[in-house]
Write a protein that holds these residues in place. Structure first.
Motif, PDB file in Angstrom:
ATOM      1  N   VAL A   4      42.529  39.553  26.751  1.00 35.39           N
ATOM      2  CA  VAL A   4      42.594  39.050  25.375  1.00 35.39           C
ATOM      3  C   VAL A   4      42.660  37.528  25.323  1.00 35.39           C
ATOM      4  O   VAL A   4      41.959  36.899  24.535  1.00 35.39           O
ATOM      5  N   ALA A   5      43.508  36.904  26.147  1.00 29.82           N
ATOM      6  CA  ALA A   5      43.718  35.451  26.028  1.00 29.82           C
ATOM      7  C   ALA A   5      44.070  34.829  27.372  1.00 29.82           C
ATOM      8  O   ALA A   5      44.366  35.517  28.337  1.00 29.82           O
ATOM      9  N   GLY A   6      44.042  33.499  27.395  1.00 30.06           N
ATOM     10  CA  GLY A   6      44.470  32.768  28.577  1.00 30.06           C
ATOM     11  C   GLY A   6      43.327  32.439  29.517  1.00 30.06           C
ATOM     12  O   GLY A   6      42.154  32.439  29.143  1.00 30.06           O
ATOM     13  N   GLU A   7      43.690  32.181  30.772  1.00 26.73           N
ATOM     14  CA  GLU A   7      42.764  31.731  31.809  1.00 26.73           C
ATOM     15  C   GLU A   7      41.555  32.659  31.999  1.00 26.73           C
ATOM     16  O   GLU A   7      40.448  32.206  32.243  1.00 26.73           O
ATOM     17  N   PHE A   8      41.783  33.977  31.893  1.00 27.52           N
ATOM     18  CA  PHE A   8      40.699  34.942  32.096  1.00 27.52           C
ATOM     19  C   PHE A   8      40.221  35.541  30.776  1.00 27.52           C
ATOM     20  O   PHE A   8      39.516  36.547  30.761  1.00 27.52           O
ATOM     21  N   GLY A   9      40.615  34.954  29.648  1.00 24.78           N
ATOM     22  CA  GLY A   9      40.309  35.492  28.319  1.00 24.78           C
ATOM     23  C   GLY A   9      38.834  35.832  28.141  1.00 24.78           C
ATOM     24  O   GLY A   9      37.961  35.053  28.499  1.00 24.78           O
ATOM     25  N   GLY A  10      38.572  37.019  27.596  1.00 26.44           N
ATOM     26  CA  GLY A  10      37.215  37.475  27.328  1.00 26.44           C
ATOM     27  C   GLY A  10      36.552  38.205  28.471  1.00 26.44           C
ATOM     28  O   GLY A  10      35.531  38.872  28.276  1.00 26.44           O
ATOM     29  N   ARG A  11      37.117  38.113  29.680  1.00 21.04           N
ATOM     30  CA  ARG A  11      36.494  38.807  30.820  1.00 21.04           C
ATOM     31  C   ARG A  11      36.708  40.313  30.687  1.00 21.04           C
ATOM     32  O   ARG A  11      37.777  40.763  30.280  1.00 21.04           O
ATOM     33  N   PRO A  12      35.693  41.096  31.050  1.00 19.46           N
ATOM     34  CA  PRO A  12      35.808  42.554  30.914  1.00 19.46           C
ATOM     35  C   PRO A  12      36.723  43.169  31.969  1.00 19.46           C
ATOM     36  O   PRO A  12      36.823  42.669  33.089  1.00 19.46           O
ATOM     37  N   LEU A  13      37.383  44.259  31.577  1.00 18.90           N
ATOM     38  CA  LEU A  13      38.227  45.032  32.493  1.00 18.90           C
ATOM     39  C   LEU A  13      37.609  46.401  32.690  1.00 18.90           C
ATOM     40  O   LEU A  13      37.165  47.031  31.732  1.00 18.90           O
ATOM     41  N   PHE A  39      52.515  32.991  25.735  1.00 20.06           N
ATOM     42  CA  PHE A  39      52.125  32.399  27.009  1.00 20.06           C
ATOM     43  C   PHE A  39      53.367  32.103  27.839  1.00 20.06           C
ATOM     44  O   PHE A  39      54.475  32.030  27.317  1.00 20.06           O
ATOM     45  N   PHE A  40      53.178  31.933  29.153  1.00 21.01           N
ATOM     46  CA  PHE A  40      54.293  31.737  30.079  1.00 21.01           C
ATOM     47  C   PHE A  40      54.071  30.494  30.924  1.00 21.01           C
ATOM     48  O   PHE A  40      52.939  30.066  31.118  1.00 21.01           O
ATOM     49  N   GLU A  41      55.157  29.965  31.450  1.00 25.49           N
ATOM     50  CA  GLU A  41      55.079  28.833  32.378  1.00 25.49           C
ATOM     51  C   GLU A  41      55.602  29.299  33.727  1.00 25.49           C
ATOM     52  O   GLU A  41      56.744  29.055  34.080  1.00 25.49           O
ATOM     53  N   GLY A  42      54.753  30.012  34.443  1.00 26.93           N
ATOM     54  CA  GLY A  42      55.134  30.533  35.752  1.00 26.93           C
ATOM     55  C   GLY A  42      55.949  31.806  35.645  1.00 26.93           C
ATOM     56  O   GLY A  42      56.091  32.388  34.581  1.00 26.93           O
ATOM     57  N   GLY A  43      56.461  32.235  36.789  1.00 29.88           N
ATOM     58  CA  GLY A  43      57.246  33.457  36.849  1.00 29.88           C
ATOM     59  C   GLY A  43      56.486  34.569  37.541  1.00 29.88           C
ATOM     60  O   GLY A  43      55.293  34.442  37.854  1.00 29.88           O
ATOM     61  N   ARG A  44      57.199  35.659  37.782  1.00 27.22           N
ATOM     62  CA  ARG A  44      56.610  36.813  38.466  1.00 27.22           C
ATOM     63  C   ARG A  44      56.669  38.028  37.556  1.00 27.22           C
ATOM     64  O   ARG A  44      57.671  38.270  36.899  1.00 27.22           O
ATOM     65  N   GLY A  63      49.736  32.816  32.068  1.00 23.65           N
ATOM     66  CA  GLY A  63      50.602  31.827  32.693  1.00 23.65           C
ATOM     67  C   GLY A  63      51.574  32.299  33.748  1.00 23.65           C
ATOM     68  O   GLY A  63      52.213  31.473  34.399  1.00 23.65           O
ATOM     69  N   MET A  64      51.747  33.602  33.932  1.00 25.67           N
ATOM     70  CA  MET A  64      52.606  34.064  35.022  1.00 25.67           C
ATOM     71  C   MET A  64      51.971  33.622  36.346  1.00 25.67           C
ATOM     72  O   MET A  64      50.752  33.645  36.490  1.00 25.67           O
ATOM     73  N   ALA A  65      52.797  33.207  37.308  1.00 25.10           N
ATOM     74  CA  ALA A  65      52.280  32.693  38.574  1.00 25.10           C
ATOM     75  C   ALA A  65      51.710  33.801  39.458  1.00 25.10           C
ATOM     76  O   ALA A  65      50.710  33.605  40.138  1.00 25.10           O
TER      77      ALA A  65
END
Length: 179
Positions: A4-13, A39-44, A63-65
């Motif tokens: 849905v969003a973020g670094e890989f937003g729009g890529r198919p699953l 959104f997140f600033e790091g974490g697992r 944003g999760m690491a």
């Protein structure tokens, strides 16, 4: 299905055909992350019943690491591997090919986000939260996100956690526990 969003937003699953897994729809996934982030600033992140891996890949996209995905179904594991490859950052993902209970006993480090969408929700979720707390793998600020059928009523409190937010989306209910 897509991110849905973020670094890989729009890529198919890719998703698994059949009734062994129930992929979280794009709409519910988007709403779920808007509830807890977005959104997140790091974490697992730990995805204990990963299915296609969509939820944890979405968390890393936002944003999760890193993510640890647990899945016992072999066909689902192949779909997860394909979806992880699509991100082109496979080193940020670890797939444990085993049952959730066995995985909990082998986990190390702390998790900031836990995703629980088990096939038999209520009893499984309570047992998993208690086992994760006992294993000492939950950070102080952890959010535990449970996705269930809307008819499932989870307890107000589990171990040291209480319901922070709860919302119904169509046939799904999302419950978020915090300390």
């Amino acid at each position: 299905m897509r991110i849905v969003a973020g670094e890989f937003g729009g890529r198919p699953l890719k998703t698994l055909e059949g009734k062994t897994t129930r992929p979280t729809s794009d709409k519910v996934r988007g709403a779920l992350f808007n509830m807890i982030g977005p959104f997140f600033e790091g974490g697992r992140v730990l995805d204990l019943f990963a299915g296609s891996g969509g939820l944890s890949i979405e968390a890393v996209s936002r944003g999760m690491a890193e993510a640890v995905l647990v899945e016992k179904d072999r066909r689902a594991q192949e779909i997860i591997q394909a979806n992880i490859s699509m991100t082109q950052v496979a080193e940020r993902f670890t797939l444990l090919k085993m049952e959730a209970e066995r995985a909990i006993s082998q986990l190390s480090g702390q998790f900031d986000l836990v995703l629980l969408d088990p096939p038999y929700a209520k009893e499984q979720i309570v047992a998993n939260i208690e086992a994760l707390e006992e294993a000492g793998v939950l950070s102080e600020e952890v959010m535990i996100v449970c996705e269930t059928d809307k008819a499932v009523d989870l307890p107000e409190e589990v171990s040291h956690f209480g319901i922070w937010k709860q919302k119904t989306y169509g046939i799904s209910k999302v419950t978020v526990y915090v300390r």
